[in-house]
Design an enzyme around this catalytic site. Structure first.
Site, PDB file in Angstrom:
ATOM      1  N   ASP A 152     -13.340  -1.272  -0.892  1.00  0.00           N
ATOM      2  CA  ASP A 152     -11.973  -1.773  -0.994  1.00  0.00           C
ATOM      3  C   ASP A 152     -12.049  -3.295  -1.113  1.00  0.00           C
ATOM      4  O   ASP A 152     -12.355  -3.980  -0.129  1.00  0.00           O
ATOM      5  CB  ASP A 152     -11.159  -1.393   0.244  1.00  0.00           C
ATOM      6  N   LYS A 215      -4.461  -0.426  -4.478  1.00  0.00           N
ATOM      7  CA  LYS A 215      -4.081  -0.288  -3.072  1.00  0.00           C
ATOM      8  C   LYS A 215      -3.076  -1.375  -2.727  1.00  0.00           C
ATOM      9  O   LYS A 215      -3.227  -2.535  -3.140  1.00  0.00           O
ATOM     10  CB  LYS A 215      -5.342  -0.395  -2.215  1.00  0.00           C
ATOM     11  N   LYS A 251      -3.244   3.908  -3.349  1.00  0.00           N
ATOM     12  CA  LYS A 251      -3.373   3.972  -1.895  1.00  0.00           C
ATOM     13  C   LYS A 251      -2.408   2.997  -1.231  1.00  0.00           C
ATOM     14  O   LYS A 251      -2.652   1.796  -1.210  1.00  0.00           O
ATOM     15  CB  LYS A 251      -4.809   3.636  -1.471  1.00  0.00           C
TER      16      LYS A 251
END
Length: 315
Positions: A152, A215, A251
């Site tokens: 991430d 995300k 996400k």
């Protein structure tokens, strides 16, 4: 349709990238917020609710990202990821455990070989993203070498907001290369992007640069995930697949704490992009405290009564 040649042309210069991103349709702020609010009122009952709860559990990236994290805490988190409710084997596993790079090896060992639960690691100067590209690449390689299945990364919001899109694009490309076979989730930190138009542009920028997921947030900045922002991102991945044939995951992370919240996001996914994204491979929920509430709601459906707040382990 954006073929490889056209995609290369878009990314060929700062000017062409800027022209493309600023040529995207503007977001109707009032419309996006009204649609998200309307979808949030949908009511799901009985067996559909049970299915939604289990689906939400299977989509969780169970996360601990604190300075006080210890190997013991990560091992406990991994045990919970594999068996969220030790008394009920029908509860699904979560999708992943998300930790700092220095604890990836601990998580990998705790989950065991060939675990269906992935190990995700934040990298690239999390949470600010304000460090050199060399450090970001090294951070990523360290996480992957330790066994991370997913990385991430955070974008440099300062560069993005200053209009240095090419710089952000090149960093995502470089981190994607450093990640190798690991999936790359690109954190936009939407709470700092100020407008829905910026969220749409950042989403497209991340996808054009090779991100596997987009995300919302690090969870360290307010506001974190919101339904309207996630709606804009879902529309972006839908449009990107129509334009390129490539499917990208989404996400939302930060501030999703209750079963009711999680189900609202699942409804949003179903109504915006459809069944193709209702899968842990394509939609995740970044959370630390959500899992216990889902387990409590699940037990309520099964037994007719709520468990006490100390029935499940703390995350």
């Amino acid at each position: 349709m954006l073929d490889d040649a056209r995609l290369s042309d878009i990314a060929s210069s700062e000017a062409s990238l800027r022209r493309f991103l600023h040529g995207l349709p503007g977001v109707d702020q009032t419309g996006a917020e009204a649609r998200a609010a309307a979808l949030a009122t949908r009511s799901i009952k009985t067996t559909a609710k049970q299915y939604a709860i289990d689906l939400a559990i299977s989509m969780i990236d169970l996360t601990t990202l604190e300075g006080q994290d210890t190997p013991g805490k990560v091992r406990a988190l991994c045990a919970k990821a594999l068996r969220p409710d030790p008394s009920d084997r029908t509860v699904p596993r979560v999708a992943a455990v998300c930790v700092y790079p220095d604890l990836v090896a601990t998580a990998k060992e705790a989950l065991g070989p060939n675990s269906p639960v992935k190990v995700a690691s934040v990298a690239t100067g999390f949470p600010s993203g304000r460090t050199s590209l060399a450090v970001k690449e090294a951070d990523t390689r360290e996480a992957v070498a330790a066994g991370a299945d997913e990385v991430d990364m955070v974008i440099d919001r300062g560069a993005f907001l200053a209009g240095r899109y090419g710089e952000v694009f090149d960093e995502i490309v470089a981190v994607k290369q450093a990640a190798g076979d690991a999936h790359l989730k690109v954190i936009l930190e939407t709470g700092e992007l100020a407008t829905y138009d910026n969220v749409r542009r950042a989403s497209w920028l991340a996808m054009l640069a090779g991100g596997d997921f987009i995300k919302t947030s690090t969870g360290k900045v307010a506001p974190a995930a919101t339904l309207p922002v996630t709606l804009v991102m879902l529309e972006a991945v839908r449009d990107f697949r129509e334009a390129t044939g490539r499917q990208i995951g989404v996400k939302p992370a930060g501030g999703i704490r209750t079963s009711k919240d999680a189900i609202k996001y699942l409804v949003l996914v179903n109504e915006t992009v459809g069944d193709d994204w209702l899968d842990p491979d394509w939609f995740r929920l970044g959370a630390s405290s959500l899992l216990n509430d889902l387990l409590m709601q699940r037990q309520k459906i099964a037994t007719g009564r709520y468990a006490g707040p100390d029935y499940f382990t703390l995350d």
